[in-house]
Scaffold this motif. Structure first.
Motif, PDB file in Angstrom:
ATOM      1  N   SER A 168      -7.829   0.830  -3.299  1.00  0.00           N
ATOM      2  CA  SER A 168      -7.517   2.218  -2.129  1.00  0.00           C
ATOM      3  C   SER A 168      -6.836   3.171  -2.806  1.00  0.00           C
ATOM      4  O   SER A 168      -6.104   3.268  -3.865  1.00  0.00           O
ATOM      5  N   VAL A 215      -7.538  -0.176   5.809  1.00  0.00           N
ATOM      6  CA  VAL A 215      -7.019   0.138   4.305  1.00  0.00           C
ATOM      7  C   VAL A 215      -7.765   1.297   3.731  1.00  0.00           C
ATOM      8  O   VAL A 215      -7.053   2.049   3.038  1.00  0.00           O
ATOM      9  N   ALA A 216      -8.998   1.290   4.038  1.00  0.00           N
ATOM     10  CA  ALA A 216      -9.760   2.620   3.096  1.00  0.00           C
ATOM     11  C   ALA A 216      -9.376   3.785   3.750  1.00  0.00           C
ATOM     12  O   ALA A 216      -9.433   4.634   3.072  1.00  0.00           O
TER      13      ALA A 216
END
Length: 336
Positions: A109, A82-83
């Protein structure tokens, strides 16, 4: 909001992409997610599907299912993906609370967030929205996104078609709900032409029960069904002990509420389950009766008019009693 031309530009070069869907994903959630996955990998993107929780065993046969990451089982890997993502597709949900703890990672994010959904009252966390509450399934909207918005029908292969057909079939009640209009049938025909084996998909989803699930279903119908003719309502409620007795796993309770709704004259059905932390409600209705209104107003939930869900902080007995008391407010509508 990003325009579709800007989306096309973003997708023109390889990107790191995450696809996610709601808590305890159903056939539409997984079908739409894996269908979009099968499309995006053709374009050369680095794609991962991350689900907030596990999902029913009868969906594990879907193409590319082995590539799915379950957040609760792979926390560090999911957080890293996700990052690092440039794009996050959010399918079949429109509020970040629907993906539990994963929601905060998505919210923080820097990735562009693209929502494809058909539920009411979307939260404004997205940068692009392909949204239609009249669509029968998120999978229908993913089809529309690929074929009409992106103009990429030529890439509709068997894997995409299989996944999207599964999503449409399950969320339309095997094409029996009012939302399955003629346009949906035309899409289904197109998906079959692209390789979806409709008969096999139906068999793998609906004729794939465990023995425990079938015995539990019999128990629910024989021993737990309560019919309230004065409200044209039927209720099935089960305890944690009963779930443990039949060794119930994710997916085993899906669809049981529809058996209560199938009784002649019943307009509203409720399946009320005592879980570890909360009591959960699944409501189904016929016609124009607003099951979603009850869930939103009284049980911190929502959904579609004829299919909705909610939760209660009370115990099972108190929740059932509260649900019954609410019916008096809707008696006129239930008896129409």
């Amino acid at each position: 909001m990003l325009s579709i031309s800007e989306i096309k530009t973003l997708l023109a070069t390889p990107q790191k992409i995450v696809i996610t869907t709601h808590h305890k994903p159903d056939g539409d959630a997984m079908g739409s997610s894996l269908g979009l996955y099968a499309y995006l990998i053709q374009l050369g993107h680095h794609v991962k599907v991350i689900t907030p929780t596990d999902y029913p065993y009868f969906l594990h046969w879907l193409p590319n299912n082995s590539d799915v990451i379950i957040y609760t089982e792979q926390l560090e890997e999911a957080a890293k993906l996700v990052a690092e993502a440039a794009l996050i597709f959010c399918l079949d949900f429109n509020s970040l609370t629907r993906i539990n703890q994963l929601g905060e990672l998505v919210r923080s994010s820097d990735a562009y967030k693209l929502m494809i959904d058909h539920h009411l009252e979307p939260e404004d966390f997205d940068d692009y929205r392909h949204w239609n509450i009249n669509a029968c399934a998120a999978a229908q909207l993913v089809y529309d996104f690929i074929v009409n918005e992106l103009g990429d029908a030529a890439r509709m292969n068997k894997d995409i078609a299989t996944c999207l057909y599964t999503g449409i079939m399950t969320d339309s009640g095997s094409f029996r709900f009012a939302s399955a209009n003629s346009a949906v049938y035309r899409i289904a025909a197109d998906l079959i032409d692209a390789g979806a084996e409709h008969w096999r998909i139906h068999q793998l989803v609906y004729d794939n029960a465990t023995e425990n699930r079938l015995r539990f279903l019999g128990h629910c119908i024989s021993n737990k069904l309560e019919v309230l003719r004065e409200f044209n309502t039927a209720i099935i409620s089960v305890t944690k002990e009963e779930l443990n007795r039949f060794d119930i796993v994710t997916g085993d309770t899906e669809g049981i509420v529809n058996y209560a709704l199938s009784i002649n004259g019943i307009k509203l059905a409720a399946f009320i389950i005592e879980r570890t932390d909360k009591v959960k409600l699944s409501l189904r209705s016929t016609g124009d009766f607003p099951a979603n209104e009850i869930c939103k107003k009284f049980f911190s939930g929502g959904g579609h008019r004829n299919a909705a869900g909610g939760v209660s902080e009370k115990n099972l007995e108190e929740t059932v009693a509260e649900f019954k008391s609410i019916l008096t407010e809707y008696k006129t509508q239930l008896l129409q």
